[in-house]
Design an enzyme around this catalytic site. Structure first.
Site, PDB file in Angstrom:
ATOM      1  N   HIS A 150       0.809  -1.211   0.000  1.00 46.71           N
ATOM      2  CA  HIS A 150       0.000   0.000   0.000  1.00 46.71           C
ATOM      3  C   HIS A 150       0.845   1.266   0.000  1.00 46.71           C
ATOM      4  O   HIS A 150       0.350   2.351   0.309  1.00 46.71           O
ATOM      5  CB  HIS A 150      -0.951  -0.010   1.205  1.00 46.71           C
ATOM      6  CG  HIS A 150      -1.919  -1.156   1.176  1.00 46.71           C
ATOM      7  ND1 HIS A 150      -2.448  -1.733   2.315  1.00 46.71           N
ATOM      8  CD2 HIS A 150      -2.433  -1.840   0.129  1.00 46.71           C
ATOM      9  CE1 HIS A 150      -3.245  -2.725   1.971  1.00 46.71           C
ATOM     10  NE2 HIS A 150      -3.267  -2.807   0.658  1.00 46.71           N
ATOM     11  N   CYS A 189       3.367  20.606  -6.921  1.00 44.73           N
ATOM     12  CA  CYS A 189       4.467  20.232  -7.803  1.00 44.73           C
ATOM     13  C   CYS A 189       5.312  21.464  -8.125  1.00 44.73           C
ATOM     14  O   CYS A 189       4.789  22.563  -8.343  1.00 44.73           O
ATOM     15  CB  CYS A 189       3.920  19.622  -9.080  1.00 44.73           C
ATOM     16  SG  CYS A 189       5.201  19.090 -10.260  1.00 44.73           S
TER      17      CYS A 189
END
Length: 306
Positions: A150, A189
Site C-alpha cells: 500500500h 508540484c
C-alpha cells in the site's frame, strides 16, 4: 506398557543410532523416531503397574511450534515469505485502525527486527506488508526484500505529471512544519507550469496496487516459498489477503496473531498458530531458537528518535 523383557537397552540405543545416522540435517528435525527410542526409560519394578514387571515411559511428542523452531535453528528454510498487517506495528505506536488509544512513536519493534534477523540469516525471500509506516526498512531490511503493498511515505509524487517530490518536504508540509508559508496548504508540484497536487506514494482507497505486487505474486515468490509467516492481520483486505492461498500446498504456514483468521486451521498439519501479540510471540519464538541476543542486537542498533 512394555515390559523390560520385551525391550533391551542395547537394542534400543543401537536402533536409535542406526536410524539417526541415515537422516540428513533437516529431515532429522521431522523424523524423531530414533531420538524417541533413545529416550525410552525402563524401570525394573513399579508398584503402580499390575504385575510389577516394569514399563516404558516415553517423552511427549514435540509440538508443531517446537519442530518449526528446530528447523529454523537448523537453517532449513531459504525462502521465507512474510505477510504483515497493522497488528505488527501497534507496539511501535502506530494505530491499527481498530484499537483506540494508540500513539505515533514510529520506531521499529521486535517484530520488525525479526524480519531483519531472517534476512541476516539468509532465510528471507520477501516481506509483503500492508502497512505504510516503512518500519521494516527503518529496521534495516533491504528495500528490495520488502513489498510495501500500500505504499510508503519515504517518497512522494505529483498527481498530475507524476514527477518525483521530496518525501520529507511533502511530510513537513502536510504536518504543518517547516516553512510558515506552507501551513494549511497541500504540497504542490515544483515543475514549471504544472503546480499539481503532490501526495505521498501511498495507495489511497479506490486506487490500484503497484504493478510490482502482481509481478512478485506471479514471479516465483509463492512457488519457492518454504515457510509462510502471517503476522498481525485480519486477512480481510484483498488482494493482499489472498497471499496464503497462493503458496504451494505442502508449505508450512505460521500465523502470529491475536485470533485465527483466513483459512488457517490448527487441525491442519501444515498450519501453526502462535496466539497473542506479535512482539510477545516473536520473542517467544526467538527464545526457542536461541536467537534472543541476535534480535536484541538488531533492535539496539537502530537509531532512537524523539
Amino acid at each position: 506398557y512394555i515390559s523390560s523383557s520385551m525391550v533391551d537397552d542395547t537394542d534400543v540405543n543401537t536402533a536409535a543410532a542406526d536410524y539417526g545416522g541415515a537422516r540428513n540435517e533437516c529431515d532429522d528435525v521431522d523424523a524423531r523416531l530414533g531420538d524417541e527410542l533413545a529416550s525410552l526409560r525402563i524401570s525394573e519394578e513399579d508398584e503402580d503397574v499390575p504385575g510389577g514387571t516394569g514399563y516404558v515411559e516415553e517423552d511427549e511428542e514435540p509440538t508443531k511450534l517446537e519442530v518449526l523452531a528446530s528447523k529454523l535453528t537448523s537453517n532449513c528454510f531459504k525462502n521465507i515469505v512474510i505477510l504483515s498487517g497493522a497488528g505488527v506495528s501497534v507496539s511501535a505506536g502506530i494505530p491499527d485502525f481498530r484499537t483506540p488509544g494508540t500513539g505515533w512513536e514510529n520506531h521499529p519493534n521486535s517484530t520488525h527486527c525479526f524480519i531483519k534477523l531472517l534476512e541476516d540469516k539468509g532465510m528471507l525471500r520477501r516481506c509483503f506488508t500492508q502497512n505504510i509506516d516503512g518500519l521494516e526498512v527503518l529496521a534495516g531490511v533491504s528495500a528490495t526484500r520488502v513489498m510495501e503493498c500500500h505504499g510508503h511515505f519515504r517518497t512522494a509524487s505529483c498527481t498530475r505529471c507524476h514527477a518525483s517530490f521530496d518525501g520529507i518536504k511533502c511530510r513537513d508540509i502536510i504536518l504543518n512544519t517547516g516553512n510558515e508559508k506552507s501551513k494549511g496548504k497541500a504540497p504542490r508540484c515544483e515543475r514549471e507550469k504544472c503546480n499539481g497536487i503532490v501526495k505521498p506514494d501511498i495507495v489511497f482507497f479506490g486506487e490500484g496496487l503497484p504493478s510490482e505486487f502482481f509481478s512478485l505474486l506471479k514471479g516465483g515468490d509463492m512457488d519457492d516459498c518454504d515457510l509462510l509467516i502471517v503476522m498481525g492481520t485480519s486477512l480481510q483486505v484483498f488482494p493482499v489477503a489472498a497471499i496464503p492461498e497462493h503458496i504451494n500446498n505442502e508449505c508450512t504456514r505460521l500465523l502470529v496473531n491475536r485470533e485465527l483468521v483466513g483459512t488457517f486451521d490448527e487441525n491442519n498439519p501444515r498450519d501453526i498458530y502462535l496466539a497473542g501479540d506479535c512482539d510477545d510471540s516473536i520473542r517467544k519464538l526467538c527464545q526457542m531458537t536461541g536467537w534472543e541476543q541476535d534480535l536484541y542486537k538488531i533492535y539496539n542498533a537502530i537509531p532512537k528518535t524523539g
